[in-house]
Scaffold this motif. Structure first.
Motif: not given
Length: 136
Positions: A9, A107, A133
């Motif tokens: 992430k 991402e 995201n």
């Protein structure tokens, strides 16, 4: 075959710093968990324009940003994909977006560079964070 070990992430840190014309500003963005970004494709956009591209160790900077934007390449190993913006100008205020692509995973994180107050030649620049995201 599981690709869990490559999942990541983007994380950012909301920040506020005082800068004047000609100062440096950092738009913070990191991979979580800490993952080497050396083999990833990293793009930074201002609005819809790509101002910085890192791919296969090669760097492309948009006209007007040459020599003013960059990543700290040694820190890519630790997942730091923060953009350093040198020689701050009022025209640099706006929305930025960091995009990191590795294989089929993409991402993105958005960062806003806003001037919140200014007295004389000193300006307070507020870095606003908006995470978005996109898993493709």
């Amino acid at each position: 075959m599981s690709r869990v070990h490559t999942d990541f992430k983007l994380t950012t840190a909301e920040d506020s710093e005082r800068v004047g014309p000609g100062d440096d500003v950092t738009l913070h963005c990191h991979l979580s968990p800490k993952t080497s970004a050396v083999v990833m494709t990293i793009r930074w956009f201002k609005g819809t324009e790509c101002i910085y591209l890192y791919k296969n160790g090669q760097v492309t900077e948009r006209s007007g940003y040459e020599g003013r934007v960059g990543l700290t390449v040694p820190e890519l190993e630790g997942g730091n994909v923060s953009l350093r913006l040198r020689d701050f100008r009022r025209s640099d205020v706006g929305r930025y977006r960091c995009q990191v692509i590795h294989g089929e995973q993409k991402e993105e994180a958005a960062v806003g560079l806003e001037v919140t107050s200014g007295k004389g030649s000193v300006t307070t620049v507020h870095v606003n964070i908006h995470l978005s995201n996109n898993n493709n």
